[in-house]
Design an enzyme around this catalytic site. Structure first.
Site, PDB file in Angstrom:
ATOM      1  N   GLY A   1      68.068  -4.090 105.176  1.00 43.05           N
ATOM      2  CA  GLY A   1      66.892  -3.674 105.966  1.00 43.05           C
ATOM      3  C   GLY A   1      66.301  -4.847 106.739  1.00 43.05           C
TER       4      GLY A   1
ATOM      5  N   ARG B   1      65.724 -18.607 114.119  1.00 46.03           N
ATOM      6  CA  ARG B   1      65.351 -19.683 115.052  1.00 46.03           C
ATOM      7  C   ARG B   1      65.386 -21.044 114.356  1.00 46.03           C
ATOM      8  NH1 ARG B   1      60.334 -21.892 115.704  1.00 46.03           N
ATOM      9  NH2 ARG B   1      59.763 -22.785 117.747  1.00 46.03           N
TER      10      ARG B   1
ATOM     11  N   ARG C   1      74.293  -2.056 107.249  1.00 45.81           N
ATOM     12  CA  ARG C   1      74.797  -1.969 105.882  1.00 45.81           C
ATOM     13  C   ARG C   1      76.292  -1.707 106.033  1.00 45.81           C
ATOM     14  NH1 ARG C   1      69.476   0.705 105.270  1.00 45.81           N
ATOM     15  NH2 ARG C   1      68.186  -0.759 104.085  1.00 45.81           N
TER      16      ARG C   1
ATOM     17  N   ASP D   1      69.127  -8.755  97.687  1.00 44.08           N
ATOM     18  CA  ASP D   1      70.108  -9.001  96.626  1.00 44.08           C
ATOM     19  C   ASP D   1      71.519  -8.543  97.002  1.00 44.08           C
ATOM     20  OD1 ASP D   1      68.407 -10.243  94.851  1.00 44.08           O
ATOM     21  OD2 ASP D   1      67.863  -8.395  93.793  1.00 44.08           O
ATOM     22  N   GLY D   2      71.626  -7.373  97.649  1.00 44.33           N
ATOM     23  CA  GLY D   2      72.947  -6.864  98.044  1.00 44.33           C
ATOM     24  C   GLY D   2      73.622  -7.854  98.985  1.00 44.33           C
TER      25      GLY D   2
ATOM     26  N   THR E   1      63.185  -9.340 102.858  1.00 42.61           N
ATOM     27  CA  THR E   1      62.935  -7.917 102.570  1.00 42.61           C
ATOM     28  C   THR E   1      61.437  -7.669 102.487  1.00 42.61           C
ATOM     29  OG1 THR E   1      63.078  -6.153 100.905  1.00 42.61           O
ATOM     30  CG2 THR E   1      63.343  -8.376 100.075  1.00 42.61           C
TER      31      THR E   1
ATOM     32  N   ASP F   1      60.199  -5.603 100.616  1.00 40.35           N
ATOM     33  CA  ASP F   1      59.928  -5.041  99.283  1.00 40.35           C
ATOM     34  C   ASP F   1      59.451  -6.054  98.246  1.00 40.35           C
ATOM     35  OD1 ASP F   1      60.725  -2.580 100.237  1.00 40.35           O
ATOM     36  OD2 ASP F   1      62.754  -2.720  99.423  1.00 40.35           O
TER      37      ASP F   1
ATOM     38  N   ASP G   1      61.138  -7.638  96.247  1.00 48.21           N
ATOM     39  CA  ASP G   1      61.810  -7.324  94.973  1.00 48.21           C
ATOM     40  C   ASP G   1      62.987  -8.251  94.668  1.00 48.21           C
ATOM     41  OD1 ASP G   1      63.384  -6.357  97.005  1.00 48.21           O
ATOM     42  OD2 ASP G   1      63.956  -4.527  95.973  1.00 48.21           O
TER      43      ASP G   1
ATOM     44  N   ARG H   1      41.699   6.109 105.458  1.00 48.03           N
ATOM     45  CA  ARG H   1      40.506   6.196 104.592  1.00 48.03           C
ATOM     46  C   ARG H   1      39.277   6.667 105.391  1.00 48.03           C
ATOM     47  NH1 ARG H   1      37.814   4.385 100.113  1.00 48.03           N
ATOM     48  NH2 ARG H   1      39.583   3.388  99.132  1.00 48.03           N
TER      49      ARG H   1
ATOM     50  N   MET I   1      56.435   2.247 101.788  1.00 49.17           N
ATOM     51  CA  MET I   1      57.863   2.037 101.507  1.00 49.17           C
ATOM     52  C   MET I   1      58.064   1.412 100.136  1.00 49.17           C
ATOM     53  SD  MET I   1      60.028   1.220 104.872  1.00 49.17           S
ATOM     54  CE  MET I   1      60.980   2.652 105.346  1.00 49.17           C
TER      55      MET I   1
ATOM     56  N   ARG J   1      61.378   2.261  97.838  1.00 51.83           N
ATOM     57  CA  ARG J   1      62.008   3.303  97.006  1.00 51.83           C
ATOM     58  C   ARG J   1      62.210   2.803  95.570  1.00 51.83           C
ATOM     59  NH1 ARG J   1      65.962   5.190 100.781  1.00 51.83           N
ATOM     60  NH2 ARG J   1      66.880   3.140 100.457  1.00 51.83           N
TER      61      ARG J   1
ATOM     62  N   LYS K   1      32.289  10.308  94.121  1.00 48.33           N
ATOM     63  CA  LYS K   1      33.252   9.732  95.083  1.00 48.33           C
ATOM     64  C   LYS K   1      33.460  10.675  96.260  1.00 48.33           C
ATOM     65  CE  LYS K   1      35.677   6.149  92.878  1.00 48.33           C
ATOM     66  NZ  LYS K   1      36.632   5.150  93.292  1.00 48.33           N
TER      67      LYS K   1
ATOM     68  N   ARG L   1      45.655  15.790 102.125  1.00 48.85           N
ATOM     69  CA  ARG L   1      46.623  15.551 103.195  1.00 48.85           C
ATOM     70  C   ARG L   1      47.558  14.421 102.776  1.00 48.85           C
ATOM     71  NH1 ARG L   1      44.438  19.558 104.757  1.00 48.85           N
ATOM     72  NH2 ARG L   1      43.450  19.933 106.784  1.00 48.85           N
TER      73      ARG L   1
ATOM     74  N   GLN M   1      56.050   0.246 108.890  1.00 49.29           N
ATOM     75  CA  GLN M   1      55.769  -0.903 108.011  1.00 49.29           C
ATOM     76  C   GLN M   1      56.797  -2.011 108.153  1.00 49.29           C
ATOM     77  OE1 GLN M   1      54.656   0.875 103.807  1.00 49.29           O
ATOM     78  NE2 GLN M   1      55.796   2.320 105.048  1.00 49.29           N
ATOM     79  N   ARG M   2      57.987  -1.691 108.665  1.00 50.89           N
ATOM     80  CA  ARG M   2      59.030  -2.712 108.778  1.00 50.89           C
ATOM     81  C   ARG M   2      58.986  -3.443 110.115  1.00 50.89           C
ATOM     82  NH1 ARG M   2      64.005  -0.271 106.057  1.00 50.89           N
ATOM     83  NH2 ARG M   2      65.147  -0.543 107.980  1.00 50.89           N
TER      84      ARG M   2
END
Ligand code: ADP
Ligand code: F6P
Length: 326
Positions: free
Chosen positions: A17, A27, A78, A109-110, A131, A133, A135, A160, A175, A177, A220, A250, A258-259
Site C-alpha cells: 500500500g 528523494r 502487490r 512486512d510483506g 505503511t 497502519d 503495524d 462530529r 483503515m 483491516r 451526551k 449514520r 486516508q492514504r
C-alpha cells in the site's frame, strides 16, 4: 570472511500500500546516493515492475518537487510471483543484470519478506517501514501514519459537527483491516465513545446499545464509534443500532482518502532521515536490514529478527481512551 561487496548502484522501489512520505524517502535515497558518488535506479510498480524490468535511471532533478507530494512517484503494486522461489530468483537476476548491488525497499512486512529473499540471493537489501497502519513491530514510527491519522482526525471532526447538530450516533470507519492503531489514535484524538479494533475481541453490539442509551441519559449529544475497517459491517451496524436505540445513526467510511494527501512535516523529516540512513547502511556493507525508530533514535534490525517481532495495541492507552469517553 567474504569481502564486503562494493556498492556502486542503488535501486529503490515502493511496494504494498502507498503511504504519504514515500516520496520523501525516495528523494532522500536518490540524493544521498548521488552525493556519495553512486548511481541510482528507480524501479516502478514494486516487485512486479522489477520482474517486468521497469527500471529507470534517477537524477537529482527527477525527485525535485516531490517531498510535498502524497502517493509514490514510482507507483506501487502487490505481486504474487515474488512470493515464489522462481520469482525471487528472477528478481535477483534482474537486479544483477542492471548492476543493482544495493536495493532499498519501502513498504511493510510483506515487502520486507521479499527483500529478505533477495538478500539470500546475493542482493544487498535495506527495508524502510512504509505503511499508514503503524503495524511494523520493530519500529515506533512508520512512514505515512502521521499524515493518515491527521487526515482521519480532521475528517472525523467534521462528521462530529453534523453528528452533534442532529444528535446522532455516527459510526466512522477508518483503515486498518488487521491493525487498530489508526482507530485507537483517532479514538483518543477525536474523543470517541467507542473504539472497535481487530486486536480487541470484546466487540459486543448489545453492550454498545446499552452504552448509547446510558450516555443519552448522561446528557451526551452524540455518540461517536470509530470502527477499524473489517470489524463488523458499518452500514448494517448503523441500521441495527438505530433500530435498537431509536437514535438516528449514520455510517461514514473514510476509505482511501486516508492514504493520500501531502505528508505532514513529521512524515517528510522521518522519511528523509530513514532514506539517507538506508544508503549509509548499504555503504557500510550491511544487508538484510530494516530501518526503524525506537526510543528517540533511528536504528536498524536484521530483517529475520524484525519479522519475528510482535507488537500489540498498548493496553494502557486503550484503557485511557475508554475512561476519557465518560
Ligand atoms: P506490505 O509490504 O505493506 O506488508 P503486502 O503484504 O501486500 O504489503 O506485500 C507486498 C508485496 O511483497 C507482495 O505483493 C509480494 O510481492 C511481496 N511479498 C509479500 N510476502 C512475501 C514473501 N513471503 N516472500 C516474498 N515476497 C513477499
Ligand atoms: O496497509 C494499508 C491499508 O490501507 C490498510 O489500512 C487497509 O486495510 C489496506 O491497506 C487496504 O488495501 P487496498 O489498497 O487493497 O484497498
Amino acid at each position: 570472511m567474504a569481502d564486503k561487496k562494493v556498492i556502486r548502484t542503488i535501486g529503490v522501489l515502493t511496494s504494498g500500500g502507498d503511504a504519504p512520505g514515500m516520496n520523501a524517502a525516495i528523494r532522500a535515497v536518490v540524493r544521498t546516493a548521488l552525493s556519495k558518488g553512486l548511481k541510482v535506479r528507480g524501479i516502478r510498480r514494486g516487485y512486479q515492475g522489477l520482474l517486468n524490468e521497469e527500471i529507470i535511471d534517477l537524477s537529482a532533478r527527477d525527485v525535485s518537487d516531490t517531498i510535498e507530494r502524497g502517493g509514490t512517484i514510482l507507483q506501487t503494486a502487490r505481486c504474487a510471483e515474488m512470493r515464489t522461489e522462481e520469482g525471487q530468483q528472477k528478481a535477483a537476476a534482474i537486479c544483477k543484470k542492471y548492476g543493482i548491488d544495493g536495493l532499498v525497499v519501502i513498504g511493510g512486512d510483506g515487502s520486507f519478506a521479499g527483500a529478505q529473499k533477495l538478500a539470500n540471493f546475493g542482493i544487498n537489501t535495506i527495508g524502510l517501514p512504509g505503511t499508514i497502519d503503524l503495524d511494523i513491530a520493530c519500529t515506533e514510527y512508520t512512514i505515512g501514519f502521521d499524515t493518515a491519522v491527521n487526515t482521519a482526525m480532521q475528517a472525523i471532526d467534521k462528521v462530529r459537527d453534523t453528528s452533534t447538530s442532529h444528535e446522532r450516533c455516527s459510526i466512522i470507519e477508518v483503515m486498518g483491516r488487521d491493525a487498530g492503531y489508526l482507530a485507537l489514535w483517532c479514538g483518543i484524538a477525536n474523543g470517541a465513545e467507542k473504539i472497535l479494533m481487530p486486536e480487541e475481541h470484546d466487540y459486543d453490539e448489545e453492550k454498545i446499545i446499552e452504552d448509547i442509551q446510558e450516555s443519552r441519559k448522561r446528557g451526551k449529544k452524540n455518540y461517536i464509534i470509530i470502527n477499524a475497517e473489517g470489524v463488523g459491517d458499518s452500514m448494517n451496524m448503523a441500521k441495527r443500532i438505530e433500530e435498537a436505540t431509536g437514535m438516528e445513526t449514520r455510517a461514514t467510511i473514510l476509505g482511501h482518502m486516508q492514504r493520500g494527501g501531502s505528508p505532514t512535516c513529521k512524515d517528510r523529516v522521518y522519511a528523509s532521515i530513514m532514506g539517507a540512513k538506508a544508503v549509509d547502511l548499504l555503504l557500510e556493507g550491511k544487508t538484510n536490514r530494516v530501518v526503524g525508530y525506537k526510543h528517540g533514535e533511528y536504528v536498524d534490525f536484521d530483517i529475520d529478527e524484525a519479522l519475528g517481532m510482535t507488537k500489540g495495541i498498548p493496553a494502557y492507552q486503550y484503557e485511557i481512551a475508554k475512561e476519557l469517553a465518560l
